[in-house]
Structures are given as C-alpha cells and as structure tokens.
Design a protein around this motif. Structure first.
Motif, short mmCIF file in Angstrom:
data_model
loop_
_atom_site.label_atom_id
_atom_site.label_comp_id
_atom_site.label_asym_id
_atom_site.label_seq_id
_atom_site.Cartn_x
_atom_site.Cartn_y
_atom_site.Cartn_z
N ASN A 109 59.11 -1.54 19.68
CA ASN A 109 59.11 -1.72 21.13
C ASN A 109 60.22 -0.86 21.70
OD1 ASN A 109 57.11 -3.66 20.85
ND2 ASN A 109 58.52 -5.35 20.85
N LEU A 110 59.84 0.25 22.31
CA LEU A 110 60.82 1.20 22.82
C LEU A 110 61.09 0.97 24.30
CD1 LEU A 110 59.57 4.45 21.10
CD2 LEU A 110 61.33 2.87 20.33
N PRO A 111 62.35 0.84 24.68
CA PRO A 111 62.66 0.66 26.10
C PRO A 111 62.46 1.96 26.87
CG PRO A 111 64.69 0.79 24.83
CD PRO A 111 63.55 0.81 23.84
N VAL A 112 61.75 1.87 27.98
CA VAL A 112 61.55 3.01 28.87
C VAL A 112 61.74 2.52 30.30
CG1 VAL A 112 59.95 4.23 27.31
CG2 VAL A 112 59.04 2.68 29.04
N THR A 113 62.08 3.43 31.19
CA THR A 113 62.23 3.05 32.59
C THR A 113 60.92 3.16 33.35
OG1 THR A 113 62.94 5.29 33.13
CG2 THR A 113 64.67 3.67 32.69
N ASP A 114 59.99 3.99 32.85
CA ASP A 114 58.73 4.23 33.53
C ASP A 114 57.67 4.61 32.49
OD1 ASP A 114 56.54 5.54 34.85
OD2 ASP A 114 57.86 5.96 36.56
N ILE A 115 56.72 3.74 32.28
CA ILE A 115 55.69 3.97 31.25
C ILE A 115 54.89 5.23 31.56
CG2 ILE A 115 53.52 3.09 30.28
CD1 ILE A 115 54.84 0.29 30.35
N ASP A 117 64.45 -8.41 26.18
CA ASP A 117 63.46 -7.53 25.58
C ASP A 117 63.64 -7.52 24.06
OD1 ASP A 117 62.40 -6.82 28.05
OD2 ASP A 117 63.79 -5.14 28.27
N SER A 118 62.55 -7.29 23.35
CA SER A 118 62.60 -7.25 21.89
C SER A 118 62.58 -5.80 21.42
CB SER A 118 61.41 -8.00 21.29
OG SER A 118 60.19 -7.44 21.72
N VAL A 119 63.11 -5.57 20.21
CA VAL A 119 63.14 -4.22 19.65
C VAL A 119 61.89 -3.92 18.83
CG1 VAL A 119 65.66 -4.08 19.64
CG2 VAL A 119 64.47 -4.91 17.60
N MET A 120 61.20 -4.97 18.40
CA MET A 120 59.96 -4.78 17.66
C MET A 120 59.13 -6.04 17.73
SD MET A 120 61.15 -4.71 13.71
CE MET A 120 60.89 -6.12 12.67
N SER A 121 57.83 -5.85 17.50
CA SER A 121 56.90 -6.97 17.42
C SER A 121 56.41 -7.07 15.99
CB SER A 121 55.72 -6.76 18.37
OG SER A 121 56.15 -6.74 19.71
N VAL A 122 56.53 -8.26 15.42
CA VAL A 122 56.05 -8.53 14.08
C VAL A 122 54.85 -9.45 14.22
CG1 VAL A 122 56.60 -9.52 11.82
CG2 VAL A 122 58.36 -8.26 13.09
N HIS A 123 53.70 -8.97 13.79
CA HIS A 123 52.46 -9.71 13.91
C HIS A 123 52.24 -10.55 12.66
CE1 HIS A 123 51.16 -7.11 17.33
NE2 HIS A 123 52.04 -6.32 16.75
N THR A 124 51.72 -11.76 12.87
CA THR A 124 51.44 -12.66 11.77
C THR A 124 50.20 -13.49 12.10
OG1 THR A 124 52.34 -14.43 10.37
CG2 THR A 124 53.02 -14.45 12.68
N ASP A 125 49.52 -13.95 11.07
CA ASP A 125 48.36 -14.81 11.26
C ASP A 125 48.75 -16.27 11.46
OD1 ASP A 125 46.58 -12.69 11.02
OD2 ASP A 125 46.38 -12.93 8.85
N PRO A 135 70.41 -11.63 12.44
CA PRO A 135 71.86 -11.82 12.26
C PRO A 135 72.72 -10.73 12.90
CG PRO A 135 70.72 -12.22 10.20
CD PRO A 135 69.70 -11.66 11.15
N CYS A 136 72.14 -9.58 13.22
CA CYS A 136 72.90 -8.48 13.84
C CYS A 136 72.71 -8.41 15.35
CB CYS A 136 72.52 -7.15 13.19
SG CYS A 136 72.95 -7.11 11.44
N GLY A 137 71.94 -9.34 15.89
CA GLY A 137 71.76 -9.40 17.34
C GLY A 137 70.46 -8.83 17.87
N ASN A 138 69.63 -8.24 17.01
CA ASN A 138 68.35 -7.69 17.46
C ASN A 138 67.38 -8.81 17.79
OD1 ASN A 138 68.83 -4.78 17.00
ND2 ASN A 138 69.05 -5.46 14.88
N VAL A 139 66.63 -8.64 18.86
CA VAL A 139 65.63 -9.63 19.25
C VAL A 139 64.26 -9.17 18.74
CG1 VAL A 139 64.50 -10.77 21.20
CG2 VAL A 139 66.97 -10.34 21.26
N ILE A 140 63.59 -10.06 18.00
CA ILE A 140 62.30 -9.77 17.38
C ILE A 140 61.23 -10.64 18.04
CG2 ILE A 140 61.02 -9.65 15.20
CD1 ILE A 140 63.68 -7.93 15.32
N ASN A 141 60.13 -10.02 18.44
CA ASN A 141 58.97 -10.71 18.98
C ASN A 141 58.04 -11.03 17.81
OD1 ASN A 141 56.75 -11.53 20.59
ND2 ASN A 141 56.12 -9.44 20.98
N VAL A 142 57.87 -12.30 17.50
CA VAL A 142 56.95 -12.72 16.43
C VAL A 142 55.68 -13.18 17.15
CG1 VAL A 142 56.58 -14.24 14.46
CG2 VAL A 142 58.88 -13.38 14.97
#
Length: 117
Positions: free
Chosen positions: A9-15, A62-70, A105-112
């Motif tokens: 998930n990359l932060p951008v100001t304008d898609i 905002d999250s830095v990545m999305s981890v998909h799971t069933d 543990p390092c402060g990154n926010v993950i979207n599960v």
C-alpha cells in the motif's frame, strides 16, 4: 494465519497523477478497482499488484501493506490472543471486505483482510 496474498500500500497524494507512472512505466496494466482514495493496479502476470492510497476511508491510520487471508476472523482472534495492538477493529466494510489493522513490533500498520464469498 495463512496468508494468501500480500499487496503493498503506497502512499500517494493523488491517484490519478500517480497512475501513469505505475501503469505506463512500471507495467501494472490492469486497474482492478479505483475507489478514489485507494486503487489497485496489477501486472500482466495477474499476481503482482500494488495499491495506491491517499488516505484510508474508515481506519484511523493508513497501512503499509494488505495481507489477505481466508480466515480473517481467526487472524483477529489470534492477534488478540497475542496481545497485539489493534489499530482498526474487525470490520465488515461496505465495499465487500472484512478487515482489521494491527501494528507490528516496529510500528508498521498492517491491513489484514478477507474477501466475502
């Protein structure tokens, strides 16, 4: 938790301003969706993808990545059992996913995230 896919998930100001860089230059040809605040672009292999995010529509961070799971409910229960910091509670979103955010543990926010059947 079994991860089925990971998307940056990359932060951008304008898609729209960033779109041609990712599609024309980097080759992420397919726009899977574009909700105005988040858009996913996929490479011709159909596997590699990136999400451009201006801000999250419902979560406080905002999250830095999305981890998909069933099994997002099971992942949420495991995160709670481990005492991990939940940033956004388990939520069924109006756009068709069930998700929560957790801080590593390092402060990154993950979207599960899990997709409804």
């Amino acid at each position: 938790m079994d991860s089925t896919r990971v998307t940056a998930n990359l932060p951008v100001t304008d898609i729209e301003a960033a779109k041609s860089f990712y599609t024309d230059f980097l080759g992420f040809r397919t726009e899977e969706f574009n909700m105005g605040w988040v858009a996913r672009f996929t490479a011709p292999d159909g596997v590699t993808s990136v999400q451009l995010v201006t801000h999250d529509a419902t979560a406080p961070e905002d999250s830095v990545m999305s981890v998909h799971t069933d099994d997002v409910d099971g992942a949420y229960a495991e995160a709670q059992r481990r005492g991990l910091q939940i940033v956004h509670p388990l939520t069924t979103e109006t756009w068709g996913v069930r998700r929560f955010f957790v801080r590593d543990p390092c402060g990154n926010v993950i979207n599960v995230v899990g997709h409804r059947s």
